[in-house]
Design a protein around this motif. Structure first.
Motif, PDB file in Angstrom:
ATOM      1  N   MET A 197       0.426  -1.110  -0.029  1.00 51.84           N
ATOM      2  CA  MET A 197       0.005  -0.257  -0.416  1.00 51.84           C
ATOM      3  C   MET A 197       0.737   1.198  -0.118  1.00 51.84           C
ATOM      4  O   MET A 197       0.554   1.957  -0.801  1.00 51.84           O
ATOM      5  CB  MET A 197      -1.358  -0.209   1.180  1.00 51.84           C
ATOM      6  N   VAL A 198       1.750   1.375   0.572  1.00 48.13           N
ATOM      7  CA  VAL A 198       3.188   2.821   0.313  1.00 48.13           C
ATOM      8  C   VAL A 198       3.214   2.927  -0.563  1.00 48.13           C
ATOM      9  O   VAL A 198       3.071   3.823  -0.916  1.00 48.13           O
ATOM     10  CB  VAL A 198       3.605   2.279   1.440  1.00 48.13           C
ATOM     11  N   ILE A 199       3.994   1.848  -0.980  1.00 49.39           N
ATOM     12  CA  ILE A 199       4.339   1.550  -2.988  1.00 49.39           C
ATOM     13  C   ILE A 199       3.371   2.028  -3.276  1.00 49.39           C
ATOM     14  O   ILE A 199       3.811   3.144  -4.499  1.00 49.39           O
ATOM     15  CB  ILE A 199       5.345   0.169  -3.119  1.00 49.39           C
ATOM     16  N   ASP A 200       2.363   1.382  -3.852  1.00 50.48           N
ATOM     17  CA  ASP A 200       1.173   2.493  -4.135  1.00 50.48           C
ATOM     18  C   ASP A 200       0.797   3.633  -4.606  1.00 50.48           C
ATOM     19  O   ASP A 200       0.944   4.528  -5.130  1.00 50.48           O
ATOM     20  CB  ASP A 200      -0.281   1.578  -3.696  1.00 50.48           C
ATOM     21  N   ALA A 201       0.992   3.854  -2.907  1.00 47.34           N
ATOM     22  CA  ALA A 201       0.716   5.763  -2.589  1.00 47.34           C
ATOM     23  C   ALA A 201       1.947   6.161  -3.290  1.00 47.34           C
ATOM     24  O   ALA A 201       1.792   7.588  -3.363  1.00 47.34           O
ATOM     25  CB  ALA A 201       0.304   5.890  -0.990  1.00 47.34           C
ATOM     26  N   LEU A 202       2.848   5.775  -2.508  1.00 42.64           N
ATOM     27  CA  LEU A 202       4.513   6.542  -3.300  1.00 42.64           C
ATOM     28  C   LEU A 202       4.130   6.987  -4.789  1.00 42.64           C
ATOM     29  O   LEU A 202       4.684   7.686  -5.059  1.00 42.64           O
ATOM     30  CB  LEU A 202       5.517   6.313  -2.721  1.00 42.64           C
ATOM     31  N   CYS A 203       4.005   5.533  -5.828  1.00 48.14           N
ATOM     32  CA  CYS A 203       4.194   6.078  -6.437  1.00 48.14           C
ATOM     33  C   CYS A 203       3.239   6.947  -7.519  1.00 48.14           C
ATOM     34  O   CYS A 203       3.010   7.420  -8.039  1.00 48.14           O
ATOM     35  CB  CYS A 203       3.917   4.451  -7.075  1.00 48.14           C
TER      36      CYS A 203
ATOM     37  N   HIS B 217       1.434   9.262  -5.451  1.00 49.26           N
ATOM     38  CA  HIS B 217       1.489  10.956  -5.745  1.00 49.26           C
ATOM     39  C   HIS B 217       2.813  11.475  -6.095  1.00 49.26           C
ATOM     40  O   HIS B 217       2.610  12.813  -6.729  1.00 49.26           O
ATOM     41  CB  HIS B 217       1.870  10.694  -4.024  1.00 49.26           C
ATOM     42  N   PHE B 218       3.898  10.919  -6.472  1.00 43.05           N
ATOM     43  CA  PHE B 218       5.045  11.179  -6.735  1.00 43.05           C
ATOM     44  C   PHE B 218       5.337  10.582  -8.294  1.00 43.05           C
ATOM     45  O   PHE B 218       6.034  10.806  -9.793  1.00 43.05           O
ATOM     46  CB  PHE B 218       6.867  10.627  -6.074  1.00 43.05           C
ATOM     47  N   HIS B 219       3.453  10.497  -8.998  1.00 43.42           N
ATOM     48  CA  HIS B 219       3.917   9.971 -10.523  1.00 43.42           C
ATOM     49  C   HIS B 219       4.804   8.869 -10.822  1.00 43.42           C
ATOM     50  O   HIS B 219       5.488   9.391 -12.234  1.00 43.42           O
ATOM     51  CB  HIS B 219       3.957  11.184 -11.175  1.00 43.42           C
ATOM     52  N   LEU B 220       5.503   7.822 -10.855  1.00 38.99           N
ATOM     53  CA  LEU B 220       6.113   7.365 -10.868  1.00 38.99           C
ATOM     54  C   LEU B 220       5.621   6.068 -11.000  1.00 38.99           C
ATOM     55  O   LEU B 220       4.553   5.931 -10.287  1.00 38.99           O
ATOM     56  CB  LEU B 220       6.760   6.708  -9.553  1.00 38.99           C
ATOM     57  N   PRO B 221       6.385   4.975 -12.291  1.00 38.14           N
ATOM     58  CA  PRO B 221       6.271   4.640 -12.442  1.00 38.14           C
ATOM     59  C   PRO B 221       5.955   2.447 -11.111  1.00 38.14           C
ATOM     60  O   PRO B 221       7.149   3.090  -9.938  1.00 38.14           O
ATOM     61  CB  PRO B 221       7.011   3.971 -13.712  1.00 38.14           C
ATOM     62  N   HIS B 222       4.933   1.987 -11.292  1.00 39.93           N
ATOM     63  CA  HIS B 222       4.913   1.094 -10.023  1.00 39.93           C
ATOM     64  C   HIS B 222       6.282   0.209 -10.661  1.00 39.93           C
ATOM     65  O   HIS B 222       6.372  -0.834 -11.524  1.00 39.93           O
ATOM     66  CB  HIS B 222       3.389   0.453 -10.217  1.00 39.93           C
ATOM     67  N   PRO B 223       6.902  -0.196  -9.260  1.00 37.35           N
ATOM     68  CA  PRO B 223       7.917  -1.579  -9.706  1.00 37.35           C
ATOM     69  C   PRO B 223       8.011  -2.843  -9.786  1.00 37.35           C
ATOM     70  O   PRO B 223       8.011  -3.497  -9.992  1.00 37.35           O
ATOM     71  CB  PRO B 223       9.126  -1.279  -8.395  1.00 37.35           C
ATOM     72  N   GLY B 224       6.034  -3.196  -9.235  1.00 37.82           N
ATOM     73  CA  GLY B 224       5.557  -4.616  -9.127  1.00 37.82           C
ATOM     74  C   GLY B 224       5.797  -5.424  -7.355  1.00 37.82           C
ATOM     75  O   GLY B 224       6.506  -4.232  -7.205  1.00 37.82           O
ATOM     76  N   LEU B 225       5.440  -6.380  -8.065  1.00 42.33           N
ATOM     77  CA  LEU B 225       5.941  -6.858  -7.274  1.00 42.33           C
ATOM     78  C   LEU B 225       6.636  -7.154  -6.065  1.00 42.33           C
ATOM     79  O   LEU B 225       7.800  -7.638  -7.083  1.00 42.33           O
ATOM     80  CB  LEU B 225       5.146  -7.772  -7.016  1.00 42.33           C
ATOM     81  N   VAL B 226       6.764  -7.194  -4.505  1.00 39.97           N
ATOM     82  CA  VAL B 226       8.396  -7.806  -4.122  1.00 39.97           C
ATOM     83  C   VAL B 226       7.948  -8.821  -3.543  1.00 39.97           C
ATOM     84  O   VAL B 226       7.296  -8.984  -2.486  1.00 39.97           O
ATOM     85  CB  VAL B 226       8.866  -6.960  -3.345  1.00 39.97           C
TER      86      VAL B 226
END
Length: 68
Positions: free
Chosen positions: A1-7, A9-18
């Motif tokens: 959820m944190v990665i989703d929100a950061l991506c 908010h900052f308009h970044l591509p999602h890195p995928g699942l870890v």
């Protein structure tokens, strides 16, 4: 959820699942040693052999399990 929100908010591509690394074989035992999951002596020895590579070790720290 944190990665989703950061991506988002900052308009970044999602890195995928870890995905977490596989459990060590000793995990099948009822009482596996914590050292089966992470042995700090491995990191300590590597740093003692090559102290100049501290930044490299820190930047390339492997993903590891901290618990079952």
């Amino acid at each position: 959820m944190v990665i989703d929100a950061l991506c988002q908010h900052f308009h970044l591509p999602h890195p995928g699942l870890v995905t977490a690394p596989e459990l060590p074989n000793a995990s099948s035992a009822a009482y596996a040693s914590p050292l089966d999951y992470y042995n700090p002596l491995v990191d300590s020895e590597a740093l003692k052999k090559e102290p100049a590579l501290f930044e490299y070790f820190r930047d390339h720290y492997p993903l590891r399990r901290e618990c079952l």
